[in-house]
Design a protein around this motif. Structure first.
Motif, PDB file in Angstrom:
ATOM      1  N   SER A  11      54.677  -9.496  30.889  1.00 24.22           N
ATOM      2  CA  SER A  11      53.648  -8.463  31.069  1.00 24.22           C
ATOM      3  C   SER A  11      52.670  -8.819  32.194  1.00 24.22           C
ATOM      4  CB  SER A  11      52.884  -8.255  29.762  1.00 24.22           C
ATOM      5  OG  SER A  11      52.207  -9.445  29.385  1.00 24.22           O
ATOM      6  N   TYR A  12      53.120  -9.629  33.130  1.00 20.57           N
ATOM      7  CA  TYR A  12      52.296 -10.150  34.232  1.00 20.57           C
ATOM      8  C   TYR A  12      51.599  -9.040  35.022  1.00 20.57           C
ATOM      9  CZ  TYR A  12      51.321 -12.907  38.468  1.00 20.57           C
ATOM     10  OH  TYR A  12      50.714 -13.515  39.524  1.00 20.57           O
ATOM     11  N   LEU A  13      52.358  -8.055  35.480  1.00 21.01           N
ATOM     12  CA  LEU A  13      51.774  -6.970  36.273  1.00 21.01           C
ATOM     13  C   LEU A  13      50.790  -6.143  35.462  1.00 21.01           C
ATOM     14  CD1 LEU A  13      54.855  -5.809  38.374  1.00 21.01           C
ATOM     15  CD2 LEU A  13      52.931  -7.234  39.099  1.00 21.01           C
ATOM     16  N   LYS A  14      51.115  -5.875  34.213  1.00 15.12           N
ATOM     17  CA  LYS A  14      50.201  -5.123  33.342  1.00 15.12           C
ATOM     18  C   LYS A  14      48.907  -5.901  33.119  1.00 15.12           C
ATOM     19  CE  LYS A  14      53.434  -2.270  30.819  1.00 15.12           C
ATOM     20  NZ  LYS A  14      53.981  -1.898  29.529  1.00 15.12           N
ATOM     21  N   CYS A  15      49.022  -7.211  33.008  1.00 15.36           N
ATOM     22  CA  CYS A  15      47.840  -8.056  32.820  1.00 15.36           C
ATOM     23  C   CYS A  15      46.895  -7.923  34.012  1.00 15.36           C
ATOM     24  CB  CYS A  15      48.284  -9.508  32.623  1.00 15.36           C
ATOM     25  SG  CYS A  15      46.926 -10.675  32.445  1.00 15.36           S
ATOM     26  N   PHE A  16      47.441  -7.977  35.232  1.00 15.37           N
ATOM     27  CA  PHE A  16      46.610  -7.839  36.429  1.00 15.37           C
ATOM     28  C   PHE A  16      46.024  -6.442  36.557  1.00 15.37           C
ATOM     29  CE2 PHE A  16      48.356 -11.860  37.862  1.00 15.37           C
ATOM     30  CZ  PHE A  16      47.257 -12.405  38.505  1.00 15.37           C
ATOM     31  N   GLU A  17      46.792  -5.442  36.204  1.00 13.51           N
ATOM     32  CA  GLU A  17      46.283  -4.066  36.234  1.00 13.51           C
ATOM     33  C   GLU A  17      45.116  -3.904  35.268  1.00 13.51           C
ATOM     34  OE1 GLU A  17      49.591  -1.497  35.424  1.00 13.51           O
ATOM     35  OE2 GLU A  17      50.616  -2.040  37.280  1.00 13.51           O
ATOM     36  N   LYS A  18      45.252  -4.473  34.089  1.00 14.55           N
ATOM     37  CA  LYS A  18      44.187  -4.392  33.082  1.00 14.55           C
ATOM     38  C   LYS A  18      42.934  -5.123  33.556  1.00 14.55           C
ATOM     39  CE  LYS A  18      43.414  -5.106  28.165  1.00 14.55           C
ATOM     40  NZ  LYS A  18      43.974  -5.544  26.896  1.00 14.55           N
ATOM     41  N   MET A  19      43.112  -6.319  34.108  1.00 12.84           N
ATOM     42  CA  MET A  19      41.959  -7.078  34.608  1.00 12.84           C
ATOM     43  C   MET A  19      41.277  -6.363  35.760  1.00 12.84           C
ATOM     44  SD  MET A  19      42.492 -11.146  34.528  1.00 12.84           S
ATOM     45  CE  MET A  19      44.220 -11.278  34.842  1.00 12.84           C
ATOM     46  N   ALA A  20      42.040  -5.692  36.605  1.00 13.10           N
ATOM     47  CA  ALA A  20      41.470  -4.984  37.756  1.00 13.10           C
ATOM     48  C   ALA A  20      40.552  -3.851  37.317  1.00 13.10           C
ATOM     49  CB  ALA A  20      42.582  -4.445  38.642  1.00 13.10           C
ATOM     50  N   ASP A  42      47.150 -16.937  41.403  1.00 13.05           N
ATOM     51  CA  ASP A  42      46.654 -15.950  40.433  1.00 13.05           C
ATOM     52  C   ASP A  42      45.142 -15.789  40.555  1.00 13.05           C
ATOM     53  OD1 ASP A  42      49.237 -15.641  39.470  1.00 13.05           O
ATOM     54  OD2 ASP A  42      48.912 -16.912  37.701  1.00 13.05           O
ATOM     55  N   LEU A  43      44.431 -16.904  40.651  1.00 14.47           N
ATOM     56  CA  LEU A  43      42.973 -16.836  40.768  1.00 14.47           C
ATOM     57  C   LEU A  43      42.568 -16.114  42.049  1.00 14.47           C
ATOM     58  CD1 LEU A  43      40.162 -17.487  39.717  1.00 14.47           C
ATOM     59  CD2 LEU A  43      40.344 -19.728  40.827  1.00 14.47           C
ATOM     60  N   LEU A  44      43.242 -16.404  43.150  1.00 16.19           N
ATOM     61  CA  LEU A  44      42.942 -15.716  44.407  1.00 16.19           C
ATOM     62  C   LEU A  44      43.151 -14.210  44.250  1.00 16.19           C
ATOM     63  CD1 LEU A  44      42.211 -15.611  47.389  1.00 16.19           C
ATOM     64  CD2 LEU A  44      44.608 -16.181  47.909  1.00 16.19           C
ATOM     65  N   LYS A  45      44.238 -13.817  43.633  1.00 11.28           N
ATOM     66  CA  LYS A  45      44.509 -12.385  43.434  1.00 11.28           C
ATOM     67  C   LYS A  45      43.433 -11.745  42.558  1.00 11.28           C
ATOM     68  CE  LYS A  45      48.012  -9.075  41.964  1.00 11.28           C
ATOM     69  NZ  LYS A  45      47.215  -8.042  42.534  1.00 11.28           N
ATOM     70  N   ILE A  46      43.053 -12.420  41.505  1.00 15.84           N
ATOM     71  CA  ILE A  46      42.021 -11.895  40.608  1.00 15.84           C
ATOM     72  C   ILE A  46      40.693 -11.742  41.345  1.00 15.84           C
ATOM     73  CG2 ILE A  46      40.617 -12.440  38.574  1.00 15.84           C
ATOM     74  CD1 ILE A  46      43.225 -13.795  37.443  1.00 15.84           C
ATOM     75  N   ILE A  47      40.296 -12.764  42.081  1.00 14.83           N
ATOM     76  CA  ILE A  47      39.029 -12.709  42.822  1.00 14.83           C
ATOM     77  C   ILE A  47      39.090 -11.620  43.893  1.00 14.83           C
ATOM     78  CG2 ILE A  47      37.479 -13.997  44.357  1.00 14.83           C
ATOM     79  CD1 ILE A  47      37.376 -14.824  41.348  1.00 14.83           C
ATOM     80  N   GLU A  48      40.205 -11.506  44.601  1.00 14.66           N
ATOM     81  CA  GLU A  48      40.348 -10.446  45.615  1.00 14.66           C
ATOM     82  C   GLU A  48      40.228  -9.064  44.982  1.00 14.66           C
ATOM     83  OE1 GLU A  48      44.112 -11.226  47.510  1.00 14.66           O
ATOM     84  OE2 GLU A  48      43.131 -12.217  49.190  1.00 14.66           O
ATOM     85  N   ASP A  49      40.847  -8.882  43.827  1.00 14.64           N
ATOM     86  CA  ASP A  49      40.798  -7.584  43.150  1.00 14.64           C
ATOM     87  C   ASP A  49      39.381  -7.205  42.725  1.00 14.64           C
ATOM     88  OD1 ASP A  49      43.515  -7.296  43.431  1.00 14.64           O
ATOM     89  OD2 ASP A  49      44.000  -7.755  41.341  1.00 14.64           O
ATOM     90  N   HIS A  50      38.550  -8.192  42.447  1.00 16.33           N
ATOM     91  CA  HIS A  50      37.200  -7.929  41.943  1.00 16.33           C
ATOM     92  C   HIS A  50      36.111  -8.049  43.014  1.00 16.33           C
ATOM     93  CE1 HIS A  50      39.312  -8.550  38.160  1.00 16.33           C
ATOM     94  NE2 HIS A  50      38.347  -7.848  37.614  1.00 16.33           N
ATOM     95  N   HIS A  51      36.421  -8.668  44.134  1.00 15.55           N
ATOM     96  CA  HIS A  51      35.428  -8.958  45.168  1.00 15.55           C
ATOM     97  C   HIS A  51      34.698  -7.692  45.635  1.00 15.55           C
ATOM     98  CE1 HIS A  51      33.511 -10.940  48.480  1.00 15.55           C
ATOM     99  NE2 HIS A  51      34.092 -10.150  49.350  1.00 15.55           N
TER     100      HIS A  51
END
Length: 102
Positions: A11-20, A42-51
């Motif tokens: 569920s990797y992609l769904k997890c990132f979509e939910k966090m975004a 993963d952390l870079l992607k998360i931070i980029e999505d929220h920056h």
């Protein structure tokens, strides 16, 4: 930890979509262990999505200057910290742990 579990169950992609979609990202106890390669990305992607889009709170017992070592890869650490540090409000607490006082 949520990302690691989602990688295992598919569920990797769904997890990132939910966090975004979150309005507030909280990373607690950041830096307790060094990040593995997948976790760095993963952390870079998360931070980029929220920056500059939503609020992010990072709680750590370590000073920011130590985060490069924890993240591990210098280029990824630069990218993550560039997005975090220059637009942040830093609160550094001093003194004994509140848990000791209780």
């Amino acid at each position: 930890m949520v990302v690691v579990t989602s990688r295992l169950d598919g569920s990797y992609l769904k997890c990132f979509e939910k966090m975004a979609k979150t309005q507030l990202l909280i990373l607690d106890d950041f830096g307790l262990t060094d990040l593995e390669k997948n976790a760095q990305i993963d952390l870079l992607k998360i931070i980029e999505d929220h920056h500059e889009r939503v609020a992010t709170i990072i709680a750590s017992q370590l000073p920011v200057r130590s985060w490069y070592e924890i993240i591990g890869e210098a280029t990824i650490a630069d990218a993550i910290l560039d997005r975090l540090v220059h637009t942040s409000h830093r609160i550094e607490l001093k003194g004994e742990s509140m848990r000791k006082k209780l």
